[in-house]
Design a protein around this motif. Structure first.
Motif, short mmCIF file in Angstrom:
data_model
loop_
_atom_site.label_atom_id
_atom_site.label_comp_id
_atom_site.label_asym_id
_atom_site.label_seq_id
_atom_site.Cartn_x
_atom_site.Cartn_y
_atom_site.Cartn_z
N SER A 1 -7.42 3.64 -5.42
CA SER A 1 -6.85 2.76 -6.34
C SER A 1 -6.12 3.41 -7.51
CB SER A 1 -7.72 1.38 -7.00
OG SER A 1 -8.45 1.93 -7.89
N GLY B 1 -10.75 -1.80 -9.70
CA GLY B 1 -9.45 -1.05 -9.38
C GLY B 1 -8.31 -1.31 -10.26
N ALA C 1 -1.82 7.67 -6.82
CA ALA C 1 -2.01 6.15 -6.71
C ALA C 1 -1.86 5.44 -8.05
CB ALA C 1 -3.43 6.21 -6.47
N TYR D 1 -8.90 6.84 0.06
CA TYR D 1 -8.36 5.62 -0.35
C TYR D 1 -8.46 5.77 -1.93
CZ TYR D 1 -8.64 4.29 4.24
OH TYR D 1 -8.80 4.11 5.79
N CYS E 1 -10.67 0.87 2.81
CA CYS E 1 -9.53 -0.07 2.35
C CYS E 1 -8.79 -0.51 3.71
CB CYS E 1 -8.63 0.58 1.43
SG CYS E 1 -7.07 -0.56 1.27
N SER F 1 -2.81 -1.64 -5.23
CA SER F 1 -4.17 -1.83 -5.22
C SER F 1 -4.88 -0.44 -4.64
CB SER F 1 -4.65 -3.21 -4.58
OG SER F 1 -4.38 -3.30 -3.29
N GLU F 2 -4.02 -0.08 -3.37
CA GLU F 2 -4.59 1.23 -2.89
C GLU F 2 -3.49 2.11 -2.14
OE1 GLU F 2 -8.69 -0.26 -3.09
OE2 GLU F 2 -7.03 -1.30 -2.03
N GLU G 1 -11.59 6.01 -6.55
CA GLU G 1 -11.44 6.12 -4.98
C GLU G 1 -12.44 5.08 -4.57
OE1 GLU G 1 -12.05 9.35 -1.72
OE2 GLU G 1 -12.78 9.84 -3.61
N ASP H 1 -6.49 -8.98 -5.00
CA ASP H 1 -5.64 -8.39 -3.75
C ASP H 1 -5.00 -9.47 -3.15
OD1 ASP H 1 -5.90 -5.68 -3.58
OD2 ASP H 1 -7.75 -5.64 -2.61
N ALA I 1 0.96 -1.05 -0.02
CA ALA I 1 0.01 -0.04 0.11
C ALA I 1 1.11 1.08 0.08
CB ALA I 1 -0.99 0.06 1.28
#
Length: 272
Positions: free
Chosen positions: A63, A205, A38, A61, A71, A44-45, A67, A210, A20
């Motif tokens: 991606s 995303g 991002a 948050y 997350c 992923s975030e 948004e 994930d 992250a």
């Protein structure tokens, strides 16, 4: 100059967990700038702390392409970056308290969970996109849509092998999730009374999957509690990321009388 920190969440090893991005000084950034960062980070975030009203941290948050309201893994990463102690995050989904121990383990408490039926047509479309059949499903864990800051349909399969063989239709699943407002899909195999293997597609995303998903973990905890599938005071272990070569371990705790779900995991910085 905006500083971008990089952490993995739900692992004490930077080779595992879910990466992250963390930006603690995002107060001067607009939506387009946060989305661009991002996308550049590519995880992923990425979490952005945009202010500290009343001592709480306002966190958003993003991606690489949109948004999301909440997350979990980026929350754990951001709390670890802030350091040991008690922190309160104000997210688009509501207030999320997070405690960080001196061992680097962070525990968030989600917003109140809820569970709803999964419409028959949506289940049919979901199975088609996943290339699964109804006979793959574990009837002891019926399909539902669960919420703990974001919406996640939950499907359980009878075999770990079926979960390991995930190969879904990306455009079809993305279109369905976008239409229904689902953030990820929580795919589950129950390996024991308090242990689950999970996988989480995240095509909306622009991420195939994930390796660790704290928001979906909280939603799963709420689902299991609502359906009476675990004790009211259960502590659960979720194993995620193994099929991606990024092992992640998520602890989910249910506390009687608490409307949210506690989700815990380690977080460590990524050397750059």
């Amino acid at each position: 100059m905006t500083e971008i920190q990089r952490y993995v969440a739900f692992s004490a090893d930077p080779r595992g967990g879910n990466p992250a991005g963390v930006v603690l000084d995002a107060g001067g950034l607009g939506d387009a700038e946060m989305l661009a960062i991002a996308a550049e980070v590519g995880y992923s975030e990425t979490a952005f702390v945009t202010g500290r009203p009343g001592g709480a941290y306002r966190v958003r948050y993003f991606s690489p392409v949109l948004e999301v309201p909440f997350c979990g893994h980026a929350t754990v990463a951001t709390a670890a970056a802030l350091g040991p102690g008690e922190h309160l995050f104000v997210t688009n989904a509501g207030e999320v308290p997070v405690t960080v121990g001196t061992d680097g383990v962070a525990t968030l408490t989600s917003v109140a969970t809820s569970v709803a039926d999964l419409a028959a047509g949506d289940l049919t479309a979901l199975l088609a996109a996943l290339r699964w059949g109804r006979d793959d499903l574990d009837t002891a864990l019926p399909p539902r849509v669960a919420y703990a800051g974001a919406y996640h349909p939950i499907l359980a399969v009878t075999s770990r092998e079926r979960l390991a063989g995930l190969d879904y239709d990306v455009p079809a699943l993305k279109a369905l999730m976008t239409e229904r407002g689902w953030t990820t899909v929580q795919l589950v195999h129950r390996a024991g009374a308090a242990e689950f293997a999970v996988r989480n597609p995240f095509p909306i995303g622009d991420v195939y999957e994930d390796p660790a998903t704290g928001a979906a973990a909280a939603a799963l905890g709420g689902y299991l509690r609502e359906l009476g599938l675990v004790p009211a005071d259960a502590t659960l272990l979720l194993r995620q990321g193994d099929d991606l070569g990024r092992p992640s371990r998520i602890t989910v705790r249910l506390v009687p009388g608490e409307p949210g779900v506690r989700v815990s995991g380690a977080a460590v910085p990524i050397a750059t």
